[in-house]
Design an enzyme around this catalytic site. Sequence first.
Site, PDB file in Angstrom:
ATOM      1  N   THR A 315       0.841  -1.202   0.000  1.00  0.00           N
ATOM      2  CA  THR A 315       0.000   0.000   0.000  1.00  0.00           C
ATOM      3  C   THR A 315       0.875   1.250   0.000  1.00  0.00           C
ATOM      4  O   THR A 315       0.632   2.192  -0.754  1.00  0.00           O
ATOM      5  CB  THR A 315      -0.914   0.029   1.236  1.00  0.00           C
ATOM      6  N   TRP A 318       2.609   1.639  -3.335  1.00  0.00           N
ATOM      7  CA  TRP A 318       1.662   2.025  -4.389  1.00  0.00           C
ATOM      8  C   TRP A 318       1.529   3.550  -4.460  1.00  0.00           C
ATOM      9  O   TRP A 318       1.348   4.112  -5.524  1.00  0.00           O
ATOM     10  CB  TRP A 318       0.293   1.386  -4.106  1.00  0.00           C
ATOM     11  N   HIS A 319       1.642   4.196  -3.299  1.00  0.00           N
ATOM     12  CA  HIS A 319       1.441   5.635  -3.265  1.00  0.00           C
ATOM     13  C   HIS A 319       2.604   6.420  -3.839  1.00  0.00           C
ATOM     14  O   HIS A 319       2.466   7.622  -4.105  1.00  0.00           O
ATOM     15  CB  HIS A 319       1.158   6.115  -1.832  1.00  0.00           C
ATOM     16  N   GLY A 320       3.722   5.785  -4.024  1.00  0.00           N
ATOM     17  CA  GLY A 320       4.817   6.522  -4.628  1.00  0.00           C
ATOM     18  C   GLY A 320       6.113   5.752  -4.542  1.00  0.00           C
ATOM     19  O   GLY A 320       6.311   4.943  -3.637  1.00  0.00           O
ATOM     20  N   PHE A 467       0.201   9.084  -9.091  1.00  0.00           N
ATOM     21  CA  PHE A 467       0.036   7.679  -8.715  1.00  0.00           C
ATOM     22  C   PHE A 467      -0.377   6.804  -9.869  1.00  0.00           C
ATOM     23  O   PHE A 467      -0.839   7.306 -10.866  1.00  0.00           O
ATOM     24  CB  PHE A 467      -0.989   7.588  -7.588  1.00  0.00           C
TER      25      PHE A 467
END
Lengths: 467, 382
Positions: A315, A318-320, A467
């Site tokens: 998670t 995934w955000h960066g 994203f």
Amino acid sequence: MVFSSLFFLFVFLPLVLALYYLVRRCRNLILFISSLIFYAWGEPVYILLMLFSAAVNYTLGLLISRDKERKKDARPALFFSIFINAGLLCFFKYSDFLLQILNSVLGTSLAGPGLPLPLGISFYTFQALSYIVDVYRGETPPQRNFIAFGTYLALFPQLIAGPIIRYQTVSKQLLQRMEGFDAFGEGVRRFVAGLGKKVLLANNIGLLWEQIRQVPPSELPVLTAWLGIIAFALQIYFDFSGYSDMAIGLGKMFGFTFPENFCHPYISRSMTEFWRRWHISLGTWFRQYVYIPLGGNRSGRLVLYRNLFAVWFLTGLWHGAAWNFVLWGLYNGLIIALEKTFLLKRLCRAPRFIGHAYAIFLILLGWVLFAFDNLTAGTHYLQAMFGLSGGGIFDNQSLYYWYTHAALILIALLASTPLGGTFKQRLLERSAPLYYTAAVLSCLLVLLLSTAYLVDAAYNPFLYFRF
Amino acid sequence: MHLFNRILTITMLAFLTVFSLLFVIMPDQDFSESENRMLQKMPLFSWDHLISGKFSLAAEKYVADQFPFRDSWVGIKCAAELLLQKKDNNGVYFGKEGYLLQKPEQADTDVLEENIAAINRFAETLPAQVYFLPAPSAAQILEDRLPRFAESRQQIELQQKINKQLAPYIQLIDTCKALAAHREEYIYYKTDHHWTSTGAYYAYREAGTALGYAALDLDDFTVEQVSDNFYGTLYSKSGHRFIQPDAIQLFMPKRELSCRVEYVHEKRTADSLYEREYLLKKDQYAVFLGGNHALVRIAAQNETGRKLLIIKDSYANSLVPFLANHYDEIHMIDLRHFNSAVRPYIEQHGFKQILLVYNTVSFAEDPSIRKIGVVSDHTVRQ
């Protein structure tokens, strides 16, 4: 293209709506082509990537289902498509980050490709993966119509910032959907609400955060630092949930029903609750396609912790493509693990305000990690929040920031609670005509103000663009 | 419920359609008077521009710039901001008593230090006396007009840095005290970042001791008000649309001054220090010597035998009409436009006095000041 631009509102959207409702045939084709134009607008080259992804996943979906019909092993096709999708995501989003890690471990100095991130790749890759896995699991038949599949993958309302829609939630709507005044009116309301959240709240609060983050930490008093991170928390919420609202509203205008993505996250009383209310479609995706397949919480404590670690590591990532995002993911995971173990029960027994204070405090600390790509800068900011950086408690500047933004922050805080919904419900019960009149007028007012702010906009970033 | 949704649908569609049709129908504007900038015109389509993304950027800017009733929308936004008690926009404070004030930004200390070093080096070996007159900004002098708790600390720090790092052989002319003593008078424009003629007068009076002239009294001038509808740069920048315009006054010496102004690069001469046709345009401050030019020479019949070279930004434009009463010749060089070497020019014309006039903020930001040290034309052109 972004929704919160005059070009989208007054050129693109009217044209697409006119085409869609005047032609009344080939609706998916119209949507597919307009989505591709929408996508290609800023970075035309990546339209090829989108078409490639659509073609590959379409073909592999058919292959997997054929293998299953013939009682053959469908796993090679499944693994291949996971490999392709994850590979594309890694290449375009993470190659620079991976090389940077490699360089620091091996002492080499390999240069990354330095490609600009294709719009929405994190979102549509996850949609493609959900399709493939659902077909493999037999939860849905494959889509045999390429245009319908392409429409699912590239649908412009949710293309660049979600919600991440699982294929099975819209599979029927792709071929059969009911447009009409009711859905359209509903869509208008959602869209305008989202536009207001983005343009009137997020952009303006974001300006405050931009100013505060530039203050050197040694000159940053406690009150300014807290105001800054509150501003960031409100900006990212209204930015992202505003975008989701606009997506859901646009979907309704074209006859789609998308799942909800946010539900007043800042009223949570624990981190667990926060993540049930924040970016719901991402949480659902990770639960369905990572957490549960790994065994969820049914195989004992150790496996549970391993699974939590995996989910929250991913998670964060995934955000960066940077360490601070990974750290932020693990920070959330750690708190959730603690809550699962013992904290949640105690929080439930404690008075409500303790839960609220606990959750808000931890969420805000999390946003500091999230906001600074550079971990040292993040640490300095944290120090300033607790008065450890020598900036004092407050100065004239903090008083100035507070009193010139008090009204805006107050409005934003109210808008982040369910109070507005309760008020609407009360009004509706008391007098329906009054409620409807108020609703139309407020819609018009928000549209008017948003247009004014967009005409005179110098600052209109979109946080989840990366994203 | 059904009726309601119908009304909502129609309202929204009508709103979008009306403005997109108006956008198509209404003729494009080239220039925005209130924002003082060229507006984006319809971008020409080309595949190259489409692929590189330039076309889409230009198209989005085009829609925003040519949006129907653009100025009214800016006004609506401003009203909303004021309602929310916002006190600044786009780097401009909404001050008290109808004042717009430039917000002091965190100055780039590198540029400032380089500029100071450049003028120090320049003055060191020059066979002439160099004077530096930093013109303070309104936010520094009119601190009491700033919104509550707003700071002008950065500008004071800027000023202190200049005072400290300036070499002793450069004579500093500090006008802050003189201006502050008259802060109740109309010394700065309310909608523009410049000082008014009154402000410039007090600076001129202060500079007399250093430069060696006996400044004229206020009584020696007749004040002519030439405009009462001047909306300056801060008006454009701030987007504040509910503010009174400024007046422009010219101080005409009672003892008539006859002079000839030569705009060298423009190959044009005039017999007045004021270019009144600018009063009909947006940038009315350009009434003073026609705005900024690379090189302007003023010859006046004062019979003093004195010559002055001024290296300057736009703050000098309203100061020079006062100085013109005390010199036979004044040359003004604006380094942003002047593309020759300064030193040979000084030697050629035999200046003994050189005056630098820069607003403190622009002095800390303007990279062209470094050109002052260039010794030969050859190096400038490189």
